[in-house]
Design a protein around this motif. Structure first.
Motif, short mmCIF file in Angstrom:
data_model
loop_
_atom_site.label_atom_id
_atom_site.label_comp_id
_atom_site.label_asym_id
_atom_site.label_seq_id
_atom_site.Cartn_x
_atom_site.Cartn_y
_atom_site.Cartn_z
N SER A 36 0.79 -1.19 0.03
CA SER A 36 0.16 -0.05 0.00
C SER A 36 0.79 1.06 -0.11
CB SER A 36 -0.84 -0.11 1.03
OG SER A 36 -0.18 -0.12 2.38
N ASP A 37 0.37 2.57 -0.48
CA ASP A 37 1.05 3.53 -0.54
C ASP A 37 2.34 3.62 -1.36
OD1 ASP A 37 -1.25 4.59 1.05
OD2 ASP A 37 -0.06 3.95 2.75
N CYS A 38 2.45 2.73 -2.17
CA CYS A 38 3.53 2.61 -3.00
C CYS A 38 3.43 2.68 -4.64
CB CYS A 38 4.37 1.30 -2.90
SG CYS A 38 5.34 1.43 -1.32
N GLU A 39 4.68 3.33 -5.20
CA GLU A 39 4.55 3.18 -6.60
C GLU A 39 5.41 2.17 -7.27
OE1 GLU A 39 3.57 7.87 -7.92
OE2 GLU A 39 5.39 7.33 -6.98
N LEU A 40 4.89 1.66 -8.54
CA LEU A 40 5.74 0.36 -8.94
C LEU A 40 6.96 1.27 -9.81
CD1 LEU A 40 6.29 -2.44 -9.89
CD2 LEU A 40 4.69 -2.13 -11.62
N VAL A 41 8.01 0.98 -9.72
CA VAL A 41 9.18 1.27 -10.22
C VAL A 41 9.52 0.13 -11.40
CG1 VAL A 41 11.51 2.25 -10.08
CG2 VAL A 41 9.65 2.91 -8.58
N SER A 42 9.89 0.28 -12.50
CA SER A 42 10.33 -0.92 -13.35
C SER A 42 11.50 -0.50 -14.41
CB SER A 42 9.10 -1.56 -14.17
OG SER A 42 8.45 -0.39 -14.70
N CYS A 43 12.50 -1.39 -14.69
CA CYS A 43 13.26 -1.20 -15.57
C CYS A 43 13.82 -2.63 -16.26
CB CYS A 43 14.72 -0.69 -15.01
SG CYS A 43 15.26 -1.47 -13.90
N ILE A 44 14.39 -2.36 -17.41
CA ILE A 44 15.16 -3.51 -18.14
C ILE A 44 16.56 -3.25 -18.54
CG2 ILE A 44 13.89 -3.00 -20.20
CD1 ILE A 44 13.71 -6.10 -20.82
N ASP A 45 17.35 -4.27 -18.48
CA ASP A 45 18.87 -3.93 -19.24
C ASP A 45 19.13 -5.40 -19.88
OD1 ASP A 45 19.67 -1.39 -19.50
OD2 ASP A 45 20.19 -1.46 -17.50
N THR A 46 19.60 -5.38 -21.16
CA THR A 46 19.95 -6.39 -21.66
C THR A 46 21.68 -6.38 -21.69
OG1 THR A 46 18.13 -6.45 -23.08
CG2 THR A 46 20.03 -7.56 -24.09
N LEU A 47 22.15 -7.78 -21.69
CA LEU A 47 23.54 -7.69 -21.54
C LEU A 47 24.05 -8.96 -22.91
CD1 LEU A 47 23.26 -6.90 -18.53
CD2 LEU A 47 25.37 -7.84 -18.03
N VAL A 48 24.47 -8.59 -23.44
CA VAL A 48 25.04 -9.29 -24.92
C VAL A 48 26.50 -9.57 -24.70
CG1 VAL A 48 25.31 -9.20 -27.29
CG2 VAL A 48 23.46 -7.88 -26.16
N ALA A 49 26.59 -11.19 -24.97
CA ALA A 49 28.35 -11.47 -24.88
C ALA A 49 28.89 -10.81 -25.70
CB ALA A 49 28.17 -12.97 -25.06
#
Ligand SMILES: Nc1ncnc2c1ncn2[C@@H]1O[C@H](COP(=O)(O)OP(=O)(O)O)[C@@H](O)[C@H]1O
Ligand SMILES: Cc1ncc(C[n+]2csc(CCOP(=O)(O)OP(=O)(O)O)c2C)c(N)n1
Ligand SMILES: [Mg+2]
Length: 321
Positions: A36-49
């Motif tokens: 409760s009383d929170c916001e969702l924080v989201s991210c994505i990062d890709t790692l390529v060999a």
């Protein structure tokens, strides 16, 4: 090994269950409750060999770093991490226990350190090893720290030594080219800073209510501080002598050192700004080390000084294209 036995054996139970998770690995989607009383924080990062990590990197470090760079993004917002989703595109020769076990251990170790649960993902075959991690976290409503809040007069700070990972990478790329590369690769100074970055998760949360703006340094201090300046429509003066520096880097000629620090990247330290008053208050309240490296000013752009003399240095940052 089949796709499903790979998932069940190595990933389904590798992290601890978080009470917010109603359905985790095994269904079409994960289901999570929102605190409760929170916001969702989201991210994505890709790692390529070969692009985000040298081909000689251990499976453990690849797993660890794929999560760390994402938790670092959550840290840069002041968020508390909750869960990750893991996309793996894997060459067939790596789809065996010898590689998957240490890879999953790297994921598990950093997740369990920050109480983060692996709640889902996707697994495919590909010629190039590619790891894509989505991270989810929460922040009390209205308290996230963005890139756009820097104010004229703010002190610019970083959370730790800058340039070490880039220094390690340069040695590894040189060693990979050498004839005796097996021996050369055993002697890399500062390699853990590149392979096992420490996401500044606790510090990021403590900075809520203190920092006006924040970013994590992935592409180089010059470029990433530049993102704060652009988003906040301000400028900065940075004193190069104040940037915390490992003794191995300090021993380099200045221009080489500054190249690693300003344009190298892979640091995953936080760069943030706060008022002088908050800088004093933060240091009274917390023992975490934060390092003042400059000031936010009205005139746009980044100006560099060293021993009070202006320095011209080209800020390129890490460029993919
Ligand atoms: N392919 C994409 N589609 C949509 N948004 C993207 C894409 N790539 C990057 N972004 C967004 O652009 C912004 C800058 O991305 P990036 O430089 O990767 O940030 P960071 O260094 O924090 O990972 C972020 O808000 C990110 O979500
Ligand atoms: C083999 C290898 N070459 C080069 C680098 C340096 N490097 C690759 S990507 C990158 C920047 C960070 O990656 P990016 O995809 O831009 O992450 P983001 O800024 O989205 O977090 C750096 C410094 C590396 N880590 N490994
Ligand atoms: Mg990114």
């Amino acid at each position: 090994m089949s796709e499903f036995s790979l998932i069940y054996q190595h990933f389904q139970h590798c992290t601890r269950n978080n009470p917010l998770t109603q359905v985790g690995i095994g269904d079409d989607c994960a289901i999570s409750s929102m605190p409760s009383d929170c916001e969702l924080v989201s991210c994505i990062d890709t790692l390529v060999a070969g692009r985000h990590f040298p081909l000689s990197t251990s499976a453990y470090a690849i797993g660890y770093k794929s999560v760390a760079v994402n938790l670092s993004d959550l840290a840069a917002m002041g968020a508390t991490p909750y869960a990750i989703l893991l996309g793996i595109s894997l060459p067939a020769k790596l789809a065996q226990d010898d590689w998957l076990k240490p890879f999953a251990q790297g994921i598990a170790d950093i997740c369990n350190r920050f109480d983060v649960e692996l709640i889902g993902g996707d697994t495919t075959q590909s010629n190039t090893l590619t790891i894509s991690v989505t991270a989810l976290g929460f922040v009390p409503t209205g308290q996230a720290i963005t890139r756009g809040g820097a104010k004229v007069g703010d002190i610019i700070c970083v959370s730790g030594e800058i340039g070490s990972a880039s220094f390690a990478l340069q040695q590894i790329l040189n060693a990979e080219k050498s004839e005796q590369h097996d021996i050369a690769l055993q002697q890399i100074a500062l390699q853990p800073t590149l392979d096992l970055p420490v996401a500044q998760v606790e510090l990021g949360q403590k900075l809520r209510g203190f920092a006006h703006s924040m970013i994590d340094i992935s592409d180089g201090l010059g470029q990433d501080l530049g993102h704060i300046l652009t988003a906040s429509q301000v400028g900065a003066v940075v004193d190069l002598a104040s940037i915390p520096t490992h003794p191995r880097l300090q021993a380099l000629p200045n221009t080489e050192k500054w190249q690693h620090q300003l344009n190298g990247g892979d640091d995953y330290q936080l760069c943030f700004t706060m008022s002088e008053q908050n800088f004093v208050k933060f240091n009274q309240q917390f023992s975490d080390k934060i390092f003042a490296i400059g000031k936010i000013v009205t005139e746009n752009g980044l100006r560099l000084t060293y021993n009070n003399q202006p320095i011209e240095f080209s800020i390129t940052g890490y460029q993919h294209f």
